[in-house]
Design a protein around this motif. Structure first.
Motif, short mmCIF file in Angstrom:
data_model
loop_
_atom_site.label_atom_id
_atom_site.label_comp_id
_atom_site.label_asym_id
_atom_site.label_seq_id
_atom_site.Cartn_x
_atom_site.Cartn_y
_atom_site.Cartn_z
N PHE A 68 0.81 -1.55 -0.47
CA PHE A 68 0.26 -0.62 -0.09
C PHE A 68 1.12 1.29 -0.04
O PHE A 68 2.07 1.39 0.85
CB PHE A 68 -0.54 0.02 1.19
CG PHE A 68 -1.67 -0.78 0.93
CD1 PHE A 68 -1.66 -2.63 1.07
CD2 PHE A 68 -3.39 -0.27 1.40
CE1 PHE A 68 -2.62 -3.33 0.63
CE2 PHE A 68 -4.24 -1.72 0.65
CZ PHE A 68 -4.24 -2.83 1.18
N ALA A 69 0.48 1.52 -1.09
CA ALA A 69 1.14 3.79 -0.59
C ALA A 69 1.57 3.90 0.83
O ALA A 69 0.89 4.02 1.82
CB ALA A 69 0.27 4.36 -1.64
N ASP A 111 -3.07 4.67 0.43
CA ASP A 111 -3.75 4.21 -1.60
C ASP A 111 -3.64 4.65 -1.94
O ASP A 111 -2.33 5.58 -1.67
CB ASP A 111 -5.48 5.19 -0.82
CG ASP A 111 -6.36 5.03 -2.03
OD1 ASP A 111 -6.16 3.86 -2.83
OD2 ASP A 111 -7.43 5.25 -1.97
N PRO A 112 -3.04 4.42 -3.12
CA PRO A 112 -3.16 3.61 -3.78
C PRO A 112 -2.27 2.16 -3.26
O PRO A 112 -1.93 2.00 -2.89
CB PRO A 112 -3.13 3.62 -5.32
CG PRO A 112 -1.94 4.48 -5.45
CD PRO A 112 -1.71 5.67 -3.83
N ILE A 113 -2.39 0.70 -3.96
CA ILE A 113 -2.09 -0.30 -3.75
C ILE A 113 -1.35 -0.30 -5.07
O ILE A 113 -1.54 -0.31 -6.25
CB ILE A 113 -3.71 -1.27 -4.39
CG1 ILE A 113 -4.20 -0.32 -2.68
CG2 ILE A 113 -3.31 -3.12 -3.38
CD1 ILE A 113 -5.75 -1.80 -3.17
N GLU A 114 0.14 -0.94 -5.09
CA GLU A 114 0.52 -1.64 -5.54
C GLU A 114 0.11 -3.27 -5.98
O GLU A 114 0.24 -4.30 -5.18
CB GLU A 114 1.96 -1.62 -5.29
CG GLU A 114 2.93 -2.35 -6.67
CD GLU A 114 3.90 -1.54 -6.35
OE1 GLU A 114 4.40 -1.16 -5.29
OE2 GLU A 114 5.25 -3.24 -6.87
N GLU A 134 -11.20 1.90 -7.79
CA GLU A 134 -11.18 0.99 -8.28
C GLU A 134 -10.90 -0.62 -8.34
O GLU A 134 -11.72 -1.47 -8.35
CB GLU A 134 -10.00 1.32 -9.71
CG GLU A 134 -9.88 2.60 -10.08
CD GLU A 134 -8.82 3.65 -10.60
OE1 GLU A 134 -8.28 3.38 -10.18
OE2 GLU A 134 -9.32 4.86 -10.78
N THR A 178 -0.46 -0.21 -10.26
CA THR A 178 -1.26 0.34 -9.20
C THR A 178 -2.40 0.61 -9.39
O THR A 178 -2.06 0.81 -10.97
CB THR A 178 -0.27 1.79 -8.92
OG1 THR A 178 -1.05 3.05 -8.60
CG2 THR A 178 1.28 1.78 -9.60
N ILE A 179 -2.92 0.43 -8.85
CA ILE A 179 -5.06 1.36 -8.51
C ILE A 179 -5.46 1.87 -7.42
O ILE A 179 -4.75 1.16 -6.38
CB ILE A 179 -4.97 -0.10 -9.12
CG1 ILE A 179 -6.38 -0.50 -9.89
CG2 ILE A 179 -5.05 -1.36 -7.98
CD1 ILE A 179 -7.32 -1.20 -9.55
N ARG A 180 -6.50 2.66 -7.56
CA ARG A 180 -6.11 3.13 -5.83
C ARG A 180 -7.85 1.94 -6.06
O ARG A 180 -7.98 1.25 -6.24
CB ARG A 180 -7.44 4.42 -6.89
CG ARG A 180 -6.98 6.02 -6.97
CD ARG A 180 -7.60 7.20 -7.14
NE ARG A 180 -6.76 8.44 -7.48
CZ ARG A 180 -6.63 9.31 -8.20
NH1 ARG A 180 -8.01 9.22 -9.17
NH2 ARG A 180 -6.07 9.83 -8.78
#
Lengths: 76, 738
Positions: free
Chosen positions: A45-46, A50-53, A67, A62-64
């Motif tokens: 996680f960032a 948030d976001p996630i890797e 999402e 990477t995606i929020r």
């Protein structure tokens, strides 16, 4: 067990069951290789949570969380 | 012959393009969108070949401007051949785009890049299998080491001479029949690239379905036969999935590298630190600090501040200050001290000094040759050259700052910055990447606006450009310094300057929120982004990038900026009856009269009242050449620390006006070329409007404070409450939209 991608913790593995997103976001997910049946490992996680890797099809994406919420996963 | 390069972002396409085209490369814009269109020529074959570099894309879907221009180019402008660049370390995702390109009736050659990296990791890729499966030639290359490129072009040249029919990978019988059915209907209507269009039509592609010219009917029976239950009847998803499955089945036996899901690569190890939960943000701030330090510091590594290292050797001082030793010497002799340079200047300052020496020498040389006192000497020396000198003195720092940003972008770190900072910026309709252009605004708005190119969304780019001048740039600092000296009598000058910087940041945040509240588009652009493996930035690519920006800047400087400088020079040196010759004093000029008229416009802002009022409006106008000219013009007009007779409220209002109004011409020109047309107009209106309104609000708040502190406090409370209400309104509106 079914879980949404944002609910997975780092290092967890799961396979995509269903994409619930719509329109542009859905197409973008498909194009990036997020399709039903594909395996995903949550990497981290960032700093602000948030976001996630994730690792998918051999690369890092990477995606929020908002999402990730639309990706239903099958987790063991 | 025309050849297009297509491929995923970060597949080495840019490196290949640069080595193919070299100095012939030219960057323009795709019509209607702010996406770079790169073209050049390959000249090592008997026939010269035009190379068009398409933007990096993952798919030919109809959503982003990059995808749309790429697909329109391949389908409509019929290149003779498409070179599809594939990153061999990531075959699966890269071939996804290939499966779509192959459906178009165009010859395709696959350039398999980074094979050396695969081999280094102990992996193998069977080139022949790919060739046989996809039915197009595959050439192994290393764009980085410049290997295999001649062979690639030879194959491409041959391939381009034979037409190719689009091929589809779908083997599923019902789907294939459906495709053939639609394709046949399209061919009846003389549609070219019928296979590609048929598949896009079946995907329910937005562009394809809205095409009025093609009418496809009676296909429901076919669609019903296809089992889309796993995708809730979504054809788009089914086809995307079929592509990936096809790739997985056809090439499953190839191990790209031995990297499983658990083993670690260098990139992973770097990410452990650079995207660490705790350390990533301080590290990022440190990186940005180092960049700024190398560009703007007068005392490199704080050698003087920390260790007391000073330079007293006249030769070294001369070198480090760009022949500026004479000035230092004269100053120190006056004070009766020895000439000393406090610390070593950073590269940016060093280059700036030498640039100043260069432009200064040119001005001296030209004014030495030209006759004294004529209008054309005035035009060339005082107008043009002095104006350009003010802009060009920033050029080394602009380019250096841009170079550092290119390094961060090319190395893959920029994607990590977006990852780290995204959360904090999303609220304002920006992604994490926007932090860099905004932060760079503190240095100079021009490279800051150039850096918005790294943002993916057009709207986001426009917004970042709009906000970047609110972060007070280096050239505005002299204005604050002078005004601080004036207010220093009554309260602390440094607090005044600090508050200006804070005000800029606050207004930028509020502006972003307002844009978001009242903009048509309420949703944040999706943030589904690849984190590419780190790699060393390529010197050649960096230089190509920098050269492009340099050319662009020179072009702007020689057209719009020069024209603006001449207009202002003319207005400030002539009276309305300009044929009677130049005026001795700027106060008799047209510009002064203009200032006297505009003075009334700015009456509500306080600072233009009274006899001297027009001088402030004139100074604001000349500030458009370069912001430090505000101070220069004011002193020419007799406004110095001791003679400025404004109240503190009016001074603050004047400072706010200059902070938020149009930036210098160089920045305006950059904003114009980097934003969308509509975005640019909104930006100009926003700058002019925000500066006027804020200046007025600040003046009247200050007035209230002067009457009684409680009134001022009350006004601030009202303002804060209004702000909070606005914030809640934004949140509510967003919820409704959801």
């Amino acid at each position: 067990m079914e879980k949404y991608l944002n609910e997975l913790s780092p290092k967890a593995f799961g396979t995509v069951k269903k994409i619930l997103a719509e329109g542009k976001m859905k197409r973008r997910l498909y194009d990036m290789g997020v399709t039903p049946g594909v395996g995903i490992v949550v990497k981290k996680f960032a700093p602000m949570g948030d976001p996630i890797e994730i690792t998918i099809r051999g690369y890092e994406l990477t995606i929020r969380k908002s999402e990730a919420q639309t990706i239903l996963m099958e987790v063991k | 012959m025309k050849i297009a390069l297509a491929g995923n972002p970060n597949c080495g396409k840019t490196t290949l393009f640069n080595s193919l085209t070299g100095a012939t490369a030219h960057v323009g814009n795709w019509p209607g969108v702010t996406v770079d269109k790169k073209e050049g020529w390959y000249k090592k074959l008997p026939e010269h070949i035009q190379i068009v570099d398409l933007p990096g894309i993952y798919s030919l879907s109809p959503y982003t401007p990059e995808e749309i221009v790429s697909r329109n180019f391949i389908v409509d402008e019929t290149p003779d051949c498409v070179i599809n660049v594939i990153d061999a370390t990531n075959l699966e995702r890269n071939l996804y785009l290939t499966t779509q390109i192959l459906e178009i009736d165009v010859p395709v050659v696959i350039a398999l890049n980074m094979m050396d990296v695969v081999q280094k990791h102990g992996g193998t890729i069977d080139v022949q299998t790919i060739e046989q499966t996809l039915q197009v030639p595959v050439v192994e290359i290393s764009a980085l080491k410049n290997e295999g490129i001649a062979q690639l072009m030879k194959v491409t040249y041959q391939e381009a001479k034979q037409p190719r029919k689009g091929t589809s990978l779908f083997t599923d019988t019902t789907l294939t029949t459906y495709i053939q059915c639609v394709q046949a209907k399209m061919e009846q209507q003389n549609v070219t690239n019928s296979l590609f269009h048929a598949i896009k039509w079946i995907e329910k592609d937005r562009i394809e379905r809205s095409n009025q010219e093609v009418v496809i009917k009676d296909t429901e029976q076919w669609e019903k036969k296809i089992d889309t239950s796993a995708f809730d009847g979504d054809m788009e998803g089914m086809i995307a999935d079929a592509r990936y499955q096809y790739i997985a089945q056809s090439f499953a036996k190839m191990s790209q590298n031995k990297k499983g899901l658990e083993s670690t690569t260098t990139s992973d190890r770097m990410d452990r630190v650079l995207t660490h939960r705790i350390w990533s943000i301080p590290l990022f701030l440190l990186v940005m600090f180092i960049v700024f330090h190398f560009v703007f510091s007068e005392d490199l590594f704080f050698l003087n501040g920390l260790f007391g290292i000073e330079i007293s050797n006249p030769g070294w001082i001369n070198f480090l200050t760009g022949m500026g030793y004479e000035d230092i010497l004269a100053e120190t002799i006056e004070n009766g001290e020895a000439a000393v340079l406090a610390g070593i200047p950073s590269l940016g300052v060093f280059l700036q000094n030498w640039m100043g020496w260069l432009t200064g020498s040119v001005i001296d040389l030209v004014s030495g040759i030209m006759p004294e006192g004529t209008w054309y000497t005035g035009l060339i020396c005082d107008g043009l050259l002095t104006g350009l000198d003010a802009i060009f003195s920033f050029l080394p720092q602009i380019l250096l700052l841009f170079l550092f940003i290119s390094i961060l972008e090319d190395s893959g770190y920029m994607a990590r910055v977006a990852f780290i900072m995204d959360r904090a910026f999303r609220k304002f309709g920006l992604s994490g990447k926007a932090f860099i252009p905004l932060l760079m605004g503190f240095g100079c708005s021009v490279p800051a606006m150039m850096a918005t190119k790294t943002l993916e969304d057009e709207k986001e780019r426009d917004l970042a450009i709009r906000l970047s001048p609110f972060f007070s740039c280096g050239a505005k600092a002299p204005i604050w310094a002078m005004l601080a000296a004036v207010v220093a009598g009554s309260f602390l000058g440094d607090i005044f300057v600090f508050s200006i910087y804070v005000l800029g940041i606050v207004v930028a945040i509020v502006s972003a929120l307002l844009m978001r509240a009242f903009g048509k588009k309420v949703d944040v652009p999706p943030f589904i982004m690849e984190l590419p493996a780190y790699h060393m930035p390529q010197f050649k690519n960096l230089m190509a990038h920098l050269w492009e920006k340099f050319k662009h800047f020179i072009y702007k400087a020689s057209t719009i900026i020069t024209a603006s400088i001449i207009v202002i020079w003319f207005l400030s040196n002539f009276q309305w009856a300009f044929w009677t010759g130049m005026v001795d004093d700027i106060s008799e000029s047209m510009l002064a009269d203009l200032g006297r008229v505009l003075q009334y416009v700015f009456y509500p802002c306080g600072w233009s009242m009274g006899q001297d009022g027009w001088k402030y409006t004139v100074a604001s106008i000349t500030g458009l050449i370069a912001k430090e000219d505000v101070v220069g013009t004011m002193s020419t007009l007799g406004l110095t620390e001791d003679t400025i007779a404004l109240s503190n409220a009016a001074i603050y209002a004047f400072a706010a006006y200059n902070l938020f109004t149009l930036p210098c011409f160089a920045a305006v020109a950059t904003a114009k070329s980097e934003s969308t047309k509509k975005g640019f107009l909104v930006t100009m209106a926003w700058w002019l409007g925000a500066s006027y309104v804020l200046s007025m609000v600040i003046f009247w708040m200050g007035k209230l404070f002067e009457i009684g502190w409680y009134l001022g406090l009350l006004a601030i409370i009202v303002l804060v409450v209004a702000m909070v209400l606005l914030g809640e309104f934004v949140v509510k509106k967003r919820k409704v939209a959801k």
